[in-house]
Design an enzyme around this catalytic site. Structure first.
Site, PDB file in Angstrom:
ATOM      1  N   ASN A   9      43.551  33.828  52.317  1.00  0.00           N
ATOM      2  CA  ASN A   9      43.922  32.694  53.164  1.00  0.00           C
ATOM      3  C   ASN A   9      44.026  33.220  54.593  1.00  0.00           C
ATOM      4  OD1 ASN A   9      45.077  30.555  54.477  1.00  0.00           O
ATOM      5  ND2 ASN A   9      47.019  30.614  53.366  1.00  0.00           N
ATOM      6  N   LYS A  11      44.556  31.640  57.255  1.00  0.00           N
ATOM      7  CA  LYS A  11      45.512  30.880  58.084  1.00  0.00           C
ATOM      8  C   LYS A  11      44.884  30.578  59.451  1.00  0.00           C
ATOM      9  CE  LYS A  11      49.187  32.880  55.350  1.00  0.00           C
ATOM     10  NZ  LYS A  11      50.582  33.258  55.202  1.00  0.00           N
ATOM     11  N   HIS A  94      50.515  24.899  50.405  1.00  0.00           N
ATOM     12  CA  HIS A  94      50.997  26.165  50.956  1.00  0.00           C
ATOM     13  C   HIS A  94      52.363  25.965  51.603  1.00  0.00           C
ATOM     14  CE1 HIS A  94      51.345  29.825  53.275  1.00  0.00           C
ATOM     15  NE2 HIS A  94      50.460  30.338  52.434  1.00  0.00           N
ATOM     16  N   GLU A  96      53.572  27.003  54.239  1.00  0.00           N
ATOM     17  CA  GLU A  96      53.542  26.717  55.686  1.00  0.00           C
ATOM     18  C   GLU A  96      53.213  25.245  55.938  1.00  0.00           C
ATOM     19  OE1 GLU A  96      50.878  29.950  56.587  1.00  0.00           O
ATOM     20  OE2 GLU A  96      52.476  31.322  56.007  1.00  0.00           O
ATOM     21  N   GLU A 166      53.871  31.740  45.381  1.00  0.00           N
ATOM     22  CA  GLU A 166      54.107  32.468  46.629  1.00  0.00           C
ATOM     23  C   GLU A 166      55.567  32.305  47.037  1.00  0.00           C
ATOM     24  OE1 GLU A 166      50.209  33.033  49.040  1.00  0.00           O
ATOM     25  OE2 GLU A 166      51.085  31.129  49.605  1.00  0.00           O
ATOM     26  N   GLY A 172      54.333  37.264  54.521  1.00  0.00           N
ATOM     27  CA  GLY A 172      54.271  37.839  55.855  1.00  0.00           C
ATOM     28  C   GLY A 172      55.475  38.691  56.230  1.00  0.00           C
ATOM     29  N   SER A 212      52.774  39.267  50.757  1.00  0.00           N
ATOM     30  CA  SER A 212      52.758  40.680  51.139  1.00  0.00           C
ATOM     31  C   SER A 212      52.010  41.577  50.148  1.00  0.00           C
ATOM     32  CB  SER A 212      54.184  41.196  51.370  1.00  0.00           C
ATOM     33  OG  SER A 212      54.779  40.513  52.453  1.00  0.00           O
TER      34      SER A 212
END
Ligand code: 13P
Length: 249
Positions: A9, A11, A94, A96, A166, A172, A212
């Site tokens: 991904n 992003k 996702h 985000e 996730e 991240g 990560s």
């Protein structure tokens, strides 16, 4: 038999030049394995990515899509638009999108239904925040996210679904879930699918881990029984790192 999958991904990273460069590097390193490799560049570079990967086994995915066919939805992209540039896979849910764009279960359910109507493959993401895990609420949060967006599906829809766990606290941050934490949650998820559908569907659905994942920790995480691959963020932006993760599966 469930598929082994590693998806990158990207992003909101990589302009056209950087997209071309990274894809050329990936093609050079591409190997024939039984791992399905997917990359998800930003919308504006999907057409270019599809063209470059036309003769490759690497698939192209979108990071999001709208639930309508077309119309007055300024700034949005539909499934038919994605398919018209050769994209048949979409990442939905996702964290985000949930966090920064207020996507909730109800909206995601509509997107899931639309993608399935268009015969697209869905990588459906979910995961708890640290505050949920710290009070042992992580199983319930994950169960609700999956149940609310997916458990209305028919049995035959599940062949188009890939699940991606996730944990938000691992995205991240460099703080990956331990292989044991990943396995514990993946086995919980598989069992949930079994309870609500049947063991054929639960055994066949691929469950990816994201958060990560790096070349250094991929093998250990992928070594767990119920981890069928990964959804990779930062490490997918470098061809060496991404292919090292693919080869760890
Ligand atoms: P990182 O690999 O950068 O933690 O991101 C994971 C992710 O969000 C993939 O969708």
């Amino acid at each position: 038999m469930r598929k082994k999958i590693v998806a990158g991904n990207w992003k909101m990273n990589n302009d056209l030049g950087a997209t071309n460069t990274l894809i050329s590097e990936l093609i050079k390193k591409e190997k024939t394995t039984n791992v399905e490799v997917i990359i998800a560049p930003t919308f504006v570079n999907l057409l270019e990515a599809s063209k470059q990967l036309k003769d490759s086994s690497i698939k192209v995915a979108a990071q999001n899509m709208h639930f309508a066919n077309h119309g007055a939805y300024t700034g949005e992209i539909s499934a038919t638009m994605l398919k018209s540039v050769g994209v048949n896979t979409v990442i939905l849910g996702h964290s985000e999108r949930r966090e920064f764009f207020s996507e909730d279960d109800n909206l995601l359910k509509q997107k899931v239904d639309k993608a399935l109507n268009e015969d697209m493959q869905i990588i459906f993401c979910f995961g708890e925040k640290w505050e949920d895990r710290s009070i042992e609420n992580h199983f319930m949060v994950v169960e609700n996210q999956i149940k609310n967006a997916l458990f209305h599906l028919k049995n035959e829809n599940w062949k188009s679904i890939v699940l991606a766990y996730e944990p938000v606290w691992a995205i991240g941050t460099g703080q990956t879930a331990s292989p044991e934490q990943a396995q514990e949650m993946h086995s919980f998820i598989r069992n949930l699918v079994k309870e609500n559908y049947n063991s054929t569907i639960s055994e066949d659905v691929s469950i990816l881990y994201g958060g990560s994942v790096k070349p250094e920790n991929a093998k250990e995480i992928f070594g767990k029984n119920d981890v069928d691959g990964g959804l990779i963020g930062g490490a997918a932006l470098n061809a060496d790192n991404f292919m090292a993760i693919v080869n760890a599966l």
